[in-house]
Design a protein around this motif. Structure first.
Motif, mmCIF file in Angstrom:
data_model
loop_
_atom_site.group_PDB
_atom_site.id
_atom_site.type_symbol
_atom_site.label_atom_id
_atom_site.label_comp_id
_atom_site.label_asym_id
_atom_site.label_seq_id
_atom_site.Cartn_x
_atom_site.Cartn_y
_atom_site.Cartn_z
ATOM 1 N N PRO A 35 38.973 35.371 51.237
ATOM 2 C CA PRO A 35 38.988 35.042 49.811
ATOM 3 C C PRO A 35 40.423 34.692 49.429
ATOM 4 O O PRO A 35 41.353 35.232 50.033
ATOM 5 C CB PRO A 35 38.537 36.342 49.135
ATOM 6 N N ILE A 36 40.597 33.796 48.461
ATOM 7 C CA ILE A 36 41.969 33.404 48.132
ATOM 8 C C ILE A 36 42.705 34.548 47.426
ATOM 9 O O ILE A 36 43.914 34.658 47.495
ATOM 10 C CB ILE A 36 41.991 32.089 47.313
ATOM 11 N N GLU A 37 41.976 35.433 46.772
ATOM 12 C CA GLU A 37 42.607 36.624 46.193
ATOM 13 C C GLU A 37 42.715 37.717 47.245
ATOM 14 O O GLU A 37 41.689 38.244 47.695
ATOM 15 C CB GLU A 37 41.750 37.170 45.035
ATOM 16 N N VAL A 56 35.025 25.397 39.174
ATOM 17 C CA VAL A 56 35.487 26.788 39.086
ATOM 18 C C VAL A 56 34.390 27.714 39.568
ATOM 19 O O VAL A 56 33.278 27.675 39.053
ATOM 20 C CB VAL A 56 35.813 27.185 37.631
ATOM 21 N N GLN A 57 34.703 28.529 40.543
ATOM 22 C CA GLN A 57 33.782 29.627 40.849
ATOM 23 C C GLN A 57 34.527 30.941 40.614
ATOM 24 O O GLN A 57 34.549 31.443 39.500
ATOM 25 C CB GLN A 57 33.225 29.498 42.263
ATOM 26 N N CYS A 58 35.207 31.453 41.647
ATOM 27 C CA CYS A 58 35.903 32.715 41.404
ATOM 28 C C CYS A 58 37.119 32.499 40.515
ATOM 29 O O CYS A 58 37.590 33.415 39.866
ATOM 30 C CB CYS A 58 36.296 33.371 42.719
ATOM 31 N N PHE A 114 40.223 31.877 41.296
ATOM 32 C CA PHE A 114 41.549 32.328 41.738
ATOM 33 C C PHE A 114 42.446 31.165 42.141
ATOM 34 O O PHE A 114 43.653 31.192 41.959
ATOM 35 C CB PHE A 114 41.415 33.321 42.904
ATOM 36 N N CYS A 115 41.832 30.104 42.664
ATOM 37 C CA CYS A 115 42.625 28.924 43.025
ATOM 38 C C CYS A 115 42.867 28.043 41.807
ATOM 39 O O CYS A 115 43.685 27.132 41.847
ATOM 40 C CB CYS A 115 41.907 28.101 44.103
ATOM 41 N N THR A 116 42.089 28.285 40.748
ATOM 42 C CA THR A 116 42.038 27.351 39.626
ATOM 43 C C THR A 116 43.389 27.090 38.953
ATOM 44 O O THR A 116 43.718 25.923 38.699
ATOM 45 C CB THR A 116 40.985 27.834 38.596
HETATM 46 S S1 FES Z 1 37.109 28.884 42.933
HETATM 47 FE FE1 FES Z 1 37.389 30.579 44.254
HETATM 48 S S2 FES Z 1 39.014 29.921 45.512
HETATM 49 FE FE2 FES Z 1 38.569 28.169 44.356
#
Ligand code: FES
Ligand SMILES: Cc1cc2nc3c(=O)[nH]c(=O)nc-3n(C[C@H](O)[C@H](O)[C@H](O)COP(=O)(O)OP(=O)(O)OC[C@H]3O[C@@H](n4cnc5c(N)ncnc54)[C@H](O)[C@@H]3O)c2cc1C
Ligand code: FES
Lengths: 302, 757, 155
Positions: B196-198, C98-100, C102-104
């Motif tokens: 996950p990116i986080e 956009v999903q999670c 975090f990269c947004t």
């Molecule tokens: S929306 Fe989750 S990393 Fe891009």
């Protein structure tokens, strides 16, 4: 952890800081990233040089060459028409550094002075016969980039010397820098090769070939050059140049590739660089591997 | 034709604005007054006996508030399947990322320095990185005390074999002997990661005997019970809150470090925050994707009929069991695949090794097993001179067919998914010699789990859904209003979702196993029906009509056949607000597992039959640079049977993301290990995810019918299946140009090596 | 030692006193209280921390905060114009970019840097420009669609 920091506003200020032991930081994309990765802690004393106007800009020299300031970014290099047309291999190299953020922040000076055996601009600069202009409080001197890079992370510059510019002599013919790329972007050179050729009529005049990431420092490959010089630039010569590049490689095995694969790729990538350089010298533009448009990499708007 | 809902009004995720403005908070963004920073001291060896730990120098460092080891926490062994783990290393360290001690200090720098000051004396033990070696006779035991561990009695284990499952059907020996051709092959998949990116983050703060833990977990209730078990306190005293969650993909399932941080905060008498670096994210959590060794043997007739499959799979478990013991059974099912195979004998073992523990990562076991099987399927087709798509066509399961465990498949569209994907990509068309199309089919179950929700309607007619469900960005929770709105004849925008808090919502298994829509969806529907009944009761009075004659449409309760006679839901809600409130509750019972027959099989852990299985076929066009082995995926066509598709924008996004992950697994994602089990590339430069420049256009289509055994109105799993067939499809495309690459990921070097043979 | 600097973030000057090793990201997230920009890696590989520095994209996790002294910084918090979302923000939501999330923040900044320089990028130019921003959720499809739609809207 760095204890002291100065942002140099003028060249003398920067040189004074260097003389008292500070290390320069330009874009920080090697220095700061290296510290984050835990490769090497940040130096105790830093002098930021990003504000030095003297180190910016790309200018024509009297002899038909170019003088490129140490702070010129990869994005600026790719966008510069003279670099693209006359020193295409250098544009190829800068065009594939990191991502657009890395290309905007990372500088030519930092790339050279970081002296990584995998750094992109080294091969082209060496093949073009570039000189580094080094300045310290005790004066200026010029060192060929080929002699400046002495080993992994090592240069012939003294700690009190600042790289202010790279000077490229006049160039004719065509050139190319090619690298093995697992992904289309965000790669590091595992195998890279540069070729610059001039033409004499239909034949190849002189040829320069260098290999990147295959030896502890970027080196030219004389056997590859002699395989090309004076020849017809045909498949046989290209093959021989590639074989010479592979023979000159001293590949290692690590997480990125085995030594066998690296050696085999040395020949492949060198052949590609040679083929494209010759095609470019002959005026073809469809073999240009610069991967993205100048608009994308961004022209200097300063 | 698939049932794909047309939501008409575009459905924008409720948390969307928070996320695009940067105002939404993730765990690492949180700060509490007086908060300290944590850092772990990890094991210095992959396998060693701990002789002595001296924390005195670390404790003496100014700014350090707490230093903990196993001696400072209750002596509890935990583990859902096998109780093989303690919070901190006890006597022995078994992998490089094992936590030996933890520090809380005023700043991150002080915490970093303090962990270095902890002195640990070890006696190194032989480390095993290779799962096959771990199972070899005489291999040193990774858990000497394995026999004494408690846990789930259904796990069949012995020594380094942490879980063994088998499937036996018919007479494999005889069937192989009578087959026209027998093809036997071996495939090896490297371990990989969820990434996950986080990176994970945890904040803990005590108030008296109660602790609140903000954590980037996919499974808040499981994290809660982990804290309660290991710190020996009632679950009611543990509140787990999940701020926005920056992705998970399984990597943030299970109970991880919440108790460590809670214990630090208690000892320090201050809130404590732990934020992982990317390197820690690779090395320390017990949730990376397991490596696999697959030995596959298939007997086939000249007409393309598969008659038998024998297989032996060895899965790399890593140092602790985590949730992996059910993997062998799943992998065994995957090794048979969505095909009719009358005679089956599969054994799958989960081997302890001295590496980072494996655990559920998006469709655990499936992409790797499917990759091995689907490459093997093409090899079998090649042997008998049949086109690989035609070969699949002749063997793929249809409704009424029986699986290896004799489950009779009902509402399935496996064959349709194959036909559709092949059609979408234009299979069989002329291509340049360095390009090819590869096809792979996969399947995946829908998991049935208990789950609960409340639905409340307020006086102004707006609604709140209170749920225990958690999402990691997939949109599964964001889509719950669609279900409530459908039941109540309202608009999804009228509902707010309260989730992310174990003190608010009823129990749910969390964002794991693609289960939210199916199970929590069922609960939300039931809760909404409860409210609906209450509304109808009120409306009966107002409209003086019998309930059976009423319907809820467009925000009104109206009399069927006479749409002008009705009452607004708002009006009813207002009426209720002055009297008895509109409160619905739902849980619903999870559907039973389909019948199957597993006589003769070993290790029954819940995957012996597949509830509402999903089927998917991917067809990809790849270009192989034949000089370098570099592969580019140029085009992907994905045809999925997930039953009813509730939220197409969301579901397509799941497929697109899953395919990109699958391409990464296919080409670039794999951990390299040293001989003693250390990861050699625990960072993103050399553990390569696909970038935007690498991922091609992905076309998605849905096939199949709503499955009555599945979730709300027939919705089957959506989030996990998409990464399953991609690596196999890519591998089959590569094989046509460069020869079969038998190691995953199929890196340029491995493709090149295949071409040299 | 700490040094004085003034960081101009999203149009506001913030006087700060910081140590030389501090990254622009950590100062903006903690001292300035704007944690919209994210930290996803240790090695400048993920792009979650991307900001604009004098209009150019920079991985702020690996940029010294002191080097940004006196320069203009834009973070994700500065994209919307008051209550009005930037077209990129709106399209990221509308197109499934956009999903999670975090990269947004980094993705939006990266996309803005691109569109500021190249208002009508081709799909491949978009993909190349965003290659320093890793997204694990979307497979990039929704993001690329969003940048295309926003470009069309701005044009
Ligand atoms: S929306 Fe989750 S990393 Fe891009
Ligand atoms: C994600 C990412 C991808 C990358 N990809 C590539 C790639 O593909 N190819 C590649 O070659 N590099 C790559 N790099 C490395 C780096 O970006 C380049 O080398 C860049 O050109 C360095 O420039 P800089 O200004 O950031 O250097 P800095 O980090 O500021 O400095 C680097 C070194 O040079 C010294 N230095 C800087 N300027 C001077 C000067 N004028 N005089 C004397 N010494 C000086 C510094 O003291 C330091 O030792 C990548 C980096 C990142 C973060
Ligand atoms: S956090 Fe800066 S690039 Fe990953």
């Amino acid at each position: 952890m760095s204890a002291t920091y100065t942002a140099a506003a003028t060249l003398p200020e920067a040189l004074a800081a260097l003389a008292s032991g500070a290390r320069p930081v330009a874009g920080g994309t090697d220095l700061v990233v290296g510290a984050r990765q835990g490769k090497a802690p940040l130096p105790d004393s830093l002098v930021a040089i990003h504000g030095l106007a003297e180190l910016r800009g790309i200018a024509e020299t009297g002899g038909g060459g170019l003088r490129i300031g140490a702070l010129v970014s990869h994005a600026d290099l790719v966008a510069h028409p003279a670099v693209r047309e006359r020193y295409t291999a250098l544009a190829d190299a800068s065009a594939i550094v990191g991502s657009h953020a890395t290309r905007h922040v990372g500088t030519l000076g930092g790339n050279v002075m970081n002296a990584s055996p995998a750094m992109e601009t080294g091969g082209p600069l060496i093949c073009f016969g570039a000189e580094a202009v080094l300045v310290s409080e005790s004066g200026e001197r010029r060192v060929a980039v080929a002699d400046l890079l002495t080993g992994p992370g090592r240069t012939a510059a003294r700690p009190d010397e600042l790289l202010v510019a790279i000077e490229l002599p006049a160039a004719a013919g065509g050139s190319c820098y090619a690298r093995l790329e697992y992904r289309r972007q965000m790669e590091i050179a595992v195998v890279g090769a540069t070729c610059a050729v001039t033409l004499e009529g239909a034949r190849i005049g002189s040829a320069r070939v260098a290999i990147t990431a295959l030896t502890p420092r970027i080196v030219r490959v004389p056997d590859a050059e002699s395989a090309l010089a004076g020849g017809d630039g045909g498949a046989g010569a290209v093959q021989a140049a590639g074989d010479a590049a592979a023979a000159a490689a001293q590949p290692i095995s690590d997480v990125r590739a085995s030594a066998d694969y690296r050696r085999a790729m040395a020949a492949v990538i060198a052949r590609r660089a040679v083929t494209a350089a010759i095609a470019r010298a002959r005026g073809s533009s469809d073999s240009v591997p610069i991967p993205a448009s100048p608009a994308l990499h961004g022209a200097d708007r300063d | 034709m698939a049932v794909v809902e047309d939501t008409r009004e575009q459905f924008i995720r409720q948390d969307g604005k928070d996320k695009v403005t940067g105002l939404g908070r993730y765990t690492a963004d949180l700060a509490r007054t007086g908060m300290l920073q944590a850092r772990f001291r990890y094991s210095d060896h992959a396998h060693a006996r701990v002789l002595r730990i001296d924390t005195s120098a670390a404790k003496a460092l100014p700014g350090v508030f707490a230093v903990l080891t196993q001696d400072d926490v209750p002596d509890v062994r935990y583990g859902g399947f096998v109780e093989d783990r303690t919070l901190f290393a006890k006597d022995v360290v078994r992998f490089e990322g094992e936590v030996v001690a933890a520090v809380a200090a005023l700043t991150q720098e002080i915490a970093d320095r303090a962990v270095e000051l902890i002195e640990v004396e070890y006696e190194p033990l032989p480390a095993i990185a290779d799962p096959e070696q771990a199972l070899a006779p005489g291999a040193p035991l990774i858990h000497e005390g394995w026999a004494g561990y408690g846990g789930n009695e259904d796990v069949v284990r012995e020594g380094n074999d942490c879980s063994h499952s088998s499937i036996r059907k018919g007479d494999v020996d005889a069937a192989l002997a009578s087959a026209d051709e027998v093809v036997k092959e071996r495939y090896v998949a490297d371990m990989s990661h969820a990434v996950p990116i986080e990176p994970r983050a945890i904040v803990a703060e005590w108030q008296g005997d109660k602790v609140t833990v903000w954590t980037s977990t996919q499974v808040p209730f499981i994290a809660r019970s982990g804290v309660a078990t290991t710190l020996q306190m009632p679950e009611a005293d543990v509140r787990v809150v999940v701020p926005h969650l920056g992705g998970g993909f399984g990597g943030k399932c299970e109970f991880h470090f919440e108790a460590h941080v809670a214990a630090l905060a208690r000892a320090a008498r201050r809130p404590v925050r732990l934020v992982f670096t990317r390197r820690e994210e690779f090395v320390a959590p017990d949730h990376r994707r397991e490596g696999q060794v697959l030995e596959l043997e298939t007997g086939v007739m000249k007409d393309g009929t598969i008659v038998a499959r024998r297989a032996r799979l060895v899965l790399d478990n890593g140092a602790y069991a985590a949730d992996a013991p059910f993997f062998p059974q799943l992998a065994a099912m995957m090794a048979v695949g969505p095909y009719r195979v009358p005679h089956v004998s599969v054994d799958a073992h989960l081997a302890y090794t001295n590496t980072t523990p494996s655990g559920s990562v998006r469709a655990p076991t499936a992409p790797q097993s499917c990759w091995g099987l689907e490459l093997h399927m093409d090899a079998v087709a090649e042997r008998i001179g049949l086109d690989p798509v035609e070969f699949r066509r002749r063997n793929i399961v249809h409704p009424g067919d029986e699986t290896a465990t004799k489950q009779v498949l009902e509402t399935i569209a496996a064959a349709e998914s194959l036909e559709r994907a092949v059609e979408m990509i234009g299979y069989g068309r002329e291509l340049p010699p360095d390009e090819a199309i590869g096809v792979a089919c996969g399947w995946w179950p829908t998991f049935a789990l208990p789950s609960g929700a409340h639905v409340k309607l307020h006086g102004d007619g707006s609604g709140t859904i209170v749920t225990g469900a958690q999402e990691c960005g997939t949109g599964s929770v964001m889509a719950l209003p669609l279900l409530a709105a459908e039941v109540l004849g309202m608009r999804p925008q009228q509902f707010t979702v309260v989730y992310q808090d174990t003190d608010a919502g009823p129990w749910d298994a969390g964002a794991s196993g693609s289960q939210t829509t199916t199970n929590n969806g069922r609960a939300v529907v039931e809760a909404a029906i409860d409210v609906r009944n209450q509304l109808l009761e009120l409306a009966e009075e107002v409209l003086e009509a019998a309930r059976a004659d009423l319907e809820l449409v467009d925000g009104r309760v109206r009399v069927k056949g006479s749409p002008s006679t009705g009452v607004d839901i708002t009006e009813l809600a207002e009426k209720a607000a002055g009297d008895k409130l509109l409160l619905g509750r739902g849980s619903g019972s999870p559907p039973a597992s389909p019948d199957c027959d597993i006589s003769g099989c070993t290790g029954r852990l819940g995957s012996e039959s597949f509830l509402a299985p999903t089927f998917m076929t991917h067809a990809v066009r790849c270009k192989v640079d034949r000089a370098t082995g570099v592969v580019r995926v140029l085009e992907v066509a994905a045809a999925h049977d997930s039953g009813r598709v509730l939220n197409p924008v969301g579901a397509n996004g799941q497929v697109e993301g899953g395919v990109a992950m699958g391409i990464g697994m296919a080409l670039s994602e794999g951990s390299q290990l040293s001989d003693d089990g250390r990861q050699l590339n625990p960072y993103l430069l050399d553990y390569k995810l696909q970038t935007a420049a690498d991922v091609p256009e992905i076309r998605v289509e849905w096939v199949g019918e709503p499955d009555p055994t599945a979730g709300p109105n027939g919705a089957k799993a959506v989030a996990e299946p998409p990464c399953v067939p991609t690596p196999g499809a890519v591998g089959n495309a590569i094989a046509k140009v460069a020869g079969r690459v038998r190691c995953l990921p199929m890196t340029p070097m491995r493709v090149w090596e295949a071409m040299q043979r | 030692m700490r040094y004085d600097a003034v960081l101009n973030v999203n149009g506001t000057d913030f006087p700060v006193e910081i140590e030389p090793h501090r990254s622009l990201l950590s100062v903006v997230r903690t001292e300035l209280g704007m944690p919209g920009s994210k930290e996803g890696c240790d090695d400048s590989e993920c792009g979650a921390c991307m900001m604009l520095l004098d209009g150019r994209p920079v991985n702020s996790c690996s940029y010294l905060a002191l080097q940004a002294d006196g320069r203009k910084i834009v973070t994700v918090e500065g994209l919307a114009d008051g209550g009005e979302l930037h077209p990129l923000q709106r399209q990221f939501l509308a197109q499934g970019g956009v999903q999670c999330g975090f990269c947004t923040p980094g993705m939006l900044i990266s996309a803005k840097a691109l569109l500021d320089q190249n208002p009508a990028p081709s799909e491949d130019e978009i993909r190349i420009a965003l290659s320093g921003n890793l997204c694990r959720c979307t497979g990039y499809q929704g993001i690329v669609r969003a940048v295309q739609a926003a470009a069309a809207e701005i044009a």
